[in-house]
Design a protein around this motif. Structure first.
Motif, PDB file in Angstrom:
ATOM      1  N   ILE A 112       0.870  -1.182   0.000  1.00  0.00           N
ATOM      2  CA  ILE A 112       0.000   0.000   0.000  1.00  0.00           C
ATOM      3  C   ILE A 112       0.903   1.228   0.000  1.00  0.00           C
ATOM      4  O   ILE A 112       1.740   1.388   0.901  1.00  0.00           O
ATOM      5  N   THR A 113       0.763   2.093  -1.017  1.00  0.00           N
ATOM      6  CA  THR A 113       1.563   3.313  -1.040  1.00  0.00           C
ATOM      7  C   THR A 113       1.064   4.273   0.038  1.00  0.00           C
ATOM      8  O   THR A 113      -0.044   4.111   0.566  1.00  0.00           O
ATOM      9  N   GLN A 114       1.858   5.295   0.341  1.00  0.00           N
ATOM     10  CA  GLN A 114       1.445   6.274   1.350  1.00  0.00           C
ATOM     11  C   GLN A 114       0.192   7.014   0.922  1.00  0.00           C
ATOM     12  O   GLN A 114      -0.674   7.300   1.751  1.00  0.00           O
ATOM     13  N   ALA A 115       0.072   7.322  -0.366  1.00  0.00           N
ATOM     14  CA  ALA A 115      -1.129   8.017  -0.847  1.00  0.00           C
ATOM     15  C   ALA A 115      -2.368   7.139  -0.654  1.00  0.00           C
ATOM     16  O   ALA A 115      -3.415   7.611  -0.212  1.00  0.00           O
ATOM     17  N   ALA A 116      -2.256   5.847  -0.953  1.00  0.00           N
ATOM     18  CA  ALA A 116      -3.384   4.928  -0.765  1.00  0.00           C
ATOM     19  C   ALA A 116      -3.681   4.757   0.718  1.00  0.00           C
ATOM     20  O   ALA A 116      -4.848   4.705   1.117  1.00  0.00           O
ATOM     21  N   GLU A 117      -2.645   4.675   1.537  1.00  0.00           N
ATOM     22  CA  GLU A 117      -2.835   4.542   2.987  1.00  0.00           C
ATOM     23  C   GLU A 117      -3.647   5.712   3.530  1.00  0.00           C
ATOM     24  O   GLU A 117      -4.606   5.516   4.283  1.00  0.00           O
ATOM     25  N   ARG A 118      -3.292   6.933   3.123  1.00  0.00           N
ATOM     26  CA  ARG A 118      -4.028   8.116   3.590  1.00  0.00           C
ATOM     27  C   ARG A 118      -5.486   8.080   3.142  1.00  0.00           C
ATOM     28  O   ARG A 118      -6.396   8.370   3.924  1.00  0.00           O
ATOM     29  N   GLN A 119      -5.720   7.714   1.896  1.00  0.00           N
ATOM     30  CA  GLN A 119      -7.087   7.692   1.367  1.00  0.00           C
ATOM     31  C   GLN A 119      -7.927   6.599   2.020  1.00  0.00           C
ATOM     32  O   GLN A 119      -9.083   6.818   2.374  1.00  0.00           O
ATOM     33  N   ILE A 120      -7.356   5.431   2.207  1.00  0.00           N
ATOM     34  CA  ILE A 120      -8.090   4.333   2.857  1.00  0.00           C
ATOM     35  C   ILE A 120      -8.442   4.727   4.288  1.00  0.00           C
ATOM     36  O   ILE A 120      -9.576   4.531   4.737  1.00  0.00           O
ATOM     37  N   ALA A 121      -7.484   5.285   5.022  1.00  0.00           N
ATOM     38  CA  ALA A 121      -7.734   5.707   6.405  1.00  0.00           C
ATOM     39  C   ALA A 121      -8.821   6.771   6.458  1.00  0.00           C
ATOM     40  O   ALA A 121      -9.700   6.736   7.327  1.00  0.00           O
ATOM     41  N   ARG A 122      -8.789   7.714   5.513  1.00  0.00           N
ATOM     42  CA  ARG A 122      -9.815   8.767   5.461  1.00  0.00           C
ATOM     43  C   ARG A 122     -11.191   8.168   5.202  1.00  0.00           C
ATOM     44  O   ARG A 122     -12.173   8.509   5.870  1.00  0.00           O
ATOM     45  N   LEU A 123     -11.282   7.252   4.253  1.00  0.00           N
ATOM     46  CA  LEU A 123     -12.563   6.609   3.952  1.00  0.00           C
ATOM     47  C   LEU A 123     -13.073   5.799   5.136  1.00  0.00           C
ATOM     48  O   LEU A 123     -14.268   5.836   5.454  1.00  0.00           O
ATOM     49  N   MET A 124     -12.188   5.059   5.781  1.00  0.00           N
ATOM     50  CA  MET A 124     -12.581   4.241   6.928  1.00  0.00           C
ATOM     51  C   MET A 124     -13.117   5.097   8.062  1.00  0.00           C
ATOM     52  O   MET A 124     -14.145   4.777   8.650  1.00  0.00           O
ATOM     53  N   SER A 125     -12.427   6.191   8.370  1.00  0.00           N
ATOM     54  CA  SER A 125     -12.847   7.023   9.502  1.00  0.00           C
ATOM     55  C   SER A 125     -14.170   7.720   9.216  1.00  0.00           C
ATOM     56  O   SER A 125     -14.971   7.913  10.120  1.00  0.00           O
ATOM     57  N   GLY A 126     -14.421   8.059   7.958  1.00  0.00           N
ATOM     58  CA  GLY A 126     -15.663   8.725   7.599  1.00  0.00           C
ATOM     59  C   GLY A 126     -16.880   7.826   7.724  1.00  0.00           C
ATOM     60  O   GLY A 126     -17.995   8.290   7.897  1.00  0.00           O
ATOM     61  N   LYS A 127     -16.674   6.521   7.635  1.00  0.00           N
ATOM     62  CA  LYS A 127     -17.794   5.564   7.693  1.00  0.00           C
ATOM     63  C   LYS A 127     -17.675   4.599   8.870  1.00  0.00           C
ATOM     64  O   LYS A 127     -18.418   3.633   8.942  1.00  0.00           O
ATOM     65  N   GLN A 128     -16.732   4.817   9.760  1.00  0.00           N
ATOM     66  CA  GLN A 128     -16.483   3.921  10.886  1.00  0.00           C
ATOM     67  C   GLN A 128     -16.365   2.468  10.413  1.00  0.00           C
ATOM     68  O   GLN A 128     -16.908   1.551  11.016  1.00  0.00           O
ATOM     69  N   ALA A 129     -15.643   2.261   9.318  1.00  0.00           N
ATOM     70  CA  ALA A 129     -15.451   0.937   8.749  1.00  0.00           C
ATOM     71  C   ALA A 129     -14.216   0.279   9.351  1.00  0.00           C
ATOM     72  O   ALA A 129     -13.310   0.963   9.828  1.00  0.00           O
ATOM     73  N   VAL A 130     -14.182  -1.049   9.307  1.00  0.00           N
ATOM     74  CA  VAL A 130     -13.015  -1.777   9.806  1.00  0.00           C
ATOM     75  C   VAL A 130     -11.957  -1.945   8.728  1.00  0.00           C
ATOM     76  O   VAL A 130     -10.826  -2.324   9.023  1.00  0.00           O
ATOM     77  N   GLY A 131     -12.311  -1.666   7.476  1.00  0.00           N
ATOM     78  CA  GLY A 131     -11.333  -1.773   6.406  1.00  0.00           C
ATOM     79  C   GLY A 131     -11.960  -1.621   5.040  1.00  0.00           C
ATOM     80  O   GLY A 131     -13.176  -1.511   4.896  1.00  0.00           O
ATOM     81  N   LEU A 132     -11.098  -1.613   4.038  1.00  0.00           N
ATOM     82  CA  LEU A 132     -11.510  -1.559   2.640  1.00  0.00           C
ATOM     83  C   LEU A 132     -11.340  -2.965   2.073  1.00  0.00           C
ATOM     84  O   LEU A 132     -10.221  -3.473   1.993  1.00  0.00           O
TER      85      LEU A 132
END
Length: 124
Positions: A12-32
């Motif tokens: 996972i690149t740093q850019a993808a890591e940031r985007q995945i974390a942002r998406l997860m926190s916005g929806k209280q998800a456990v992951g992508l």
């Protein structure tokens, strides 16, 4: 997972890591959750969904605040893939650099894998 002990099945690149974390926190998800399904002109398409729970058979890759869940039927096809997130003038999105892909369609939305002897394609 079809992997090498001590080596992550995907990168996972740093850019993808940031985007995945942002998406997860916005929806209280456990992951992508990432998977594959039949479709497109090359035969297969990637799937992505925010998951509220992890399945026992998911391969879990954690990096920083990001978590990727790899669906069981996709695991052998995604080994060695680099997951990136690119931002451009006309479009932004996740990009998969998958060494297992043998062909793509012209628009880049669908992919093809060489069939493994005795194996079924995901969703078959």
């Amino acid at each position: 997972m079809f992997g090498i002990p001590g080596k992550s099945p995907v990168t996972i690149t740093q850019a993808a890591e940031r985007q995945i974390a942002r998406l997860m926190s916005g929806k209280q998800a456990v992951g992508l959750r990432i998977g594959l399904k039949k479709g497109g002109c090359a035969g297969m398409e990637y799937t992505m969904e925010l998951a509220q729970t992890a399945d026992k058979a998911d391969e879990v890759v954690e990096q920083g605040e990001a978590r990727v869940l790899i669906a069981p039927m996709a695991q052998m096809f995604l080994f060695g893939t680099v997951i990136d997130y690119e931002t451009g003038l006309l479009e932004s999105g996740f990009k998969f650099r998958n060494p297992n892909v043998t062909d793509t369609c012209g628009c880049g939305e669908s992919i093809r894998f060489e069939p493994l002897e005795g194996a079924r394609a995901p969703g078959a």
